[in-house]
Motif scaffolding. Structure first.
Motif, PDB file in Angstrom:
ATOM      1  N   GLU A 161       1.092  -1.234  -0.021  1.00  0.00           N
ATOM      2  CA  GLU A 161       0.080   0.043  -0.157  1.00  0.00           C
ATOM      3  C   GLU A 161       0.819   1.189   0.028  1.00  0.00           C
ATOM      4  O   GLU A 161       1.810   1.353   0.707  1.00  0.00           O
ATOM      5  N   MET A 162       0.614   2.005  -0.948  1.00  0.00           N
ATOM      6  CA  MET A 162       1.026   3.510  -0.819  1.00  0.00           C
ATOM      7  C   MET A 162       0.173   4.485  -1.102  1.00  0.00           C
ATOM      8  O   MET A 162      -1.095   4.375  -1.150  1.00  0.00           O
ATOM      9  N   ARG A 163       0.682   5.860  -0.657  1.00  0.00           N
ATOM     10  CA  ARG A 163      -0.372   6.928  -0.766  1.00  0.00           C
ATOM     11  C   ARG A 163      -0.791   7.562  -1.941  1.00  0.00           C
ATOM     12  O   ARG A 163      -1.966   8.143  -1.869  1.00  0.00           O
ATOM     13  N   SER A 164      -0.240   6.885  -2.970  1.00  0.00           N
ATOM     14  CA  SER A 164      -0.779   7.640  -4.352  1.00  0.00           C
ATOM     15  C   SER A 164      -2.238   6.973  -4.676  1.00  0.00           C
ATOM     16  O   SER A 164      -2.707   5.791  -4.045  1.00  0.00           O
ATOM     17  N   ARG A 165      -3.067   7.553  -5.265  1.00  0.00           N
ATOM     18  CA  ARG A 165      -4.413   7.303  -5.572  1.00  0.00           C
ATOM     19  C   ARG A 165      -4.920   7.803  -6.843  1.00  0.00           C
ATOM     20  O   ARG A 165      -4.295   8.949  -7.148  1.00  0.00           O
ATOM     21  N   ILE A 166      -5.917   7.401  -7.338  1.00  0.00           N
ATOM     22  CA  ILE A 166      -6.236   7.964  -8.496  1.00  0.00           C
ATOM     23  C   ILE A 166      -7.018   9.427  -8.265  1.00  0.00           C
ATOM     24  O   ILE A 166      -7.855   9.374  -7.185  1.00  0.00           O
ATOM     25  N   GLY A 167      -6.608  10.465  -8.992  1.00  0.00           N
ATOM     26  CA  GLY A 167      -7.332  11.801  -8.474  1.00  0.00           C
ATOM     27  C   GLY A 167      -6.274  12.322  -7.684  1.00  0.00           C
ATOM     28  O   GLY A 167      -6.556  13.782  -7.591  1.00  0.00           O
ATOM     29  N   LEU A 168      -5.162  11.968  -7.174  1.00  0.00           N
ATOM     30  CA  LEU A 168      -4.494  12.716  -6.178  1.00  0.00           C
ATOM     31  C   LEU A 168      -3.514  13.658  -7.120  1.00  0.00           C
ATOM     32  O   LEU A 168      -3.070  13.316  -8.126  1.00  0.00           O
ATOM     33  N   ARG A 169      -3.354  14.669  -6.397  1.00  0.00           N
ATOM     34  CA  ARG A 169      -2.133  15.727  -7.094  1.00  0.00           C
ATOM     35  C   ARG A 169      -1.098  15.985  -5.930  1.00  0.00           C
ATOM     36  O   ARG A 169      -1.268  15.952  -4.978  1.00  0.00           O
ATOM     37  N   MET A 170       0.168  16.094  -6.774  1.00  0.00           N
ATOM     38  CA  MET A 170       1.238  16.073  -5.984  1.00  0.00           C
ATOM     39  C   MET A 170       2.084  16.894  -6.707  1.00  0.00           C
ATOM     40  O   MET A 170       2.194  17.130  -8.022  1.00  0.00           O
ATOM     41  N   PRO A 171       3.188  17.646  -6.123  1.00  0.00           N
ATOM     42  CA  PRO A 171       4.349  18.529  -6.878  1.00  0.00           C
ATOM     43  C   PRO A 171       4.886  17.745  -7.692  1.00  0.00           C
ATOM     44  O   PRO A 171       5.587  16.962  -7.596  1.00  0.00           O
ATOM     45  N   LEU A 172       5.015  18.381  -9.142  1.00  0.00           N
ATOM     46  CA  LEU A 172       5.544  17.787 -10.222  1.00  0.00           C
ATOM     47  C   LEU A 172       7.005  17.355  -9.716  1.00  0.00           C
ATOM     48  O   LEU A 172       7.604  16.235  -9.951  1.00  0.00           O
ATOM     49  N   ALA A 173       7.907  18.375  -9.202  1.00  0.00           N
ATOM     50  CA  ALA A 173       9.145  18.193  -8.781  1.00  0.00           C
ATOM     51  C   ALA A 173       9.770  17.018  -8.110  1.00  0.00           C
ATOM     52  O   ALA A 173      10.709  16.766  -8.136  1.00  0.00           O
TER      53      ALA A 173
END
Length: 264
Positions: free
Chosen positions: A126-138
């Motif tokens: 399990e990791m914190r990524s999910r569909i619809g998640l936004r995170m800084p590009l860099a």
């Protein structure tokens, strides 16, 4: 969304309703928090929230307001109607099956990466990524793959903004030992990644998670998306990252060809 003085009443109500949904999606769960976020009085906020609850866009529970079931169906339909998502899904599924690790698809939205799809691997991680998640590009592998064709000045702007946002948020998923490098080292890494055509995330974004990412191009050769293979660091030593790079690149190239790209 708060500048509604020049908009018709119906449009103003619509924009405020959408602002309520966005506020709840980003963690505002009480009337007070939602009202503060959208800049409306308690009575106006109560009317907006009540209408959204009655139509299934929001739900109310003991812990406050959450997104409603109606949005689940809309989200699924939105993904189905996205040409990129539809074309990418078989490529992502095949890559996840071959590697046994989690595969992501992302696009750029402003200074963020938006995760369009995620196919879980077979390791049960399990990791914190999910569909619809936004995170800084860099700070993400997928995000940096989306940055490869940008000028160096834009790399630095995105890098500095991402670090500022991370510092302000007090991100607990990062420790000093796994923080991104200083700008000169970061720049050198991006130049190296641009030459290779693949990006490595060495726990820069999430402690204990590493990934390999590659850009996806359209018919004009522009980078329009990126995909990655991610897993826990015990399954991603440097030797495996290097071994996965050609496979991730090949999957990205396959999807690029689906979008009309041809290697000149």
């Amino acid at each position: 969304m708060n500048d509604t003085s020049a908009t018709p009443a119906g449009t103003q109500a619509l924009m405020r309703g959408l602002a309520v949904i966005e506020a709840v999606a980003e963690g505002s769960t009480s009337l007070a928090a939602i009202g503060e976020r959208i800049g409306c009085s308690r009575s106006t906020t109560h009317r907006l929230v009540g209408a959204l609850v009655s139509t299934g866009y929001l739900r109310q529970g003991a812990d406050g307001y959450r997104l409603g079931s109606h949005l689940i169906g809309l989200g699924a339909r939105a993904r189905e109607q996205s040409p990129l998502s539809a074309l990418a899904r078989p490529v992502l599924a095949q890559l996840a099956e071959r590697c046994g690790d989690t595969v992501h698809l992302g696009i750029r939205e402003g200074d963020d990466v938006l995760y369009l799809d995620k196919v879980a691997g077979s390791r049960g991680l399990e990791m914190r990524s999910r569909i619809g998640l936004r995170m800084p590009l860099a700070l993400t592998g997928v995000g940096r793959a989306l940055m490869l064709a940008l000028p160096e000045a834009e790399w630095q702007r995105l890098f500095e903004r991402a670090l500022t946002e991370r510092t302000a948020s007090g991100d607990a998923a990062v420790t000093p030992a796994h923080a991104p490098p200083e700008w000169p080292a970061y720049r050198a890494r991006l130049h190296d990644y641009a030459r290779r055509g693949v990006v490595f995330d060495l726990e820069d974004n999430e402690l204990g998670i590493r990934c390999v990412a590659a850009p996806v191009r359209d018919a004009g050769g522009d980078i329009v998306a990126a995909l990655s293979v991610a897993s826990a660091s015990p399954w991603m030593p440097e030797s495996r990252l290097a071994a996965l790079a050609p496979e991730v690149s090949a999957a990205a190239e396959q999807l690029s060809r689906e979008l009309g790209w041809r290697d000149s």
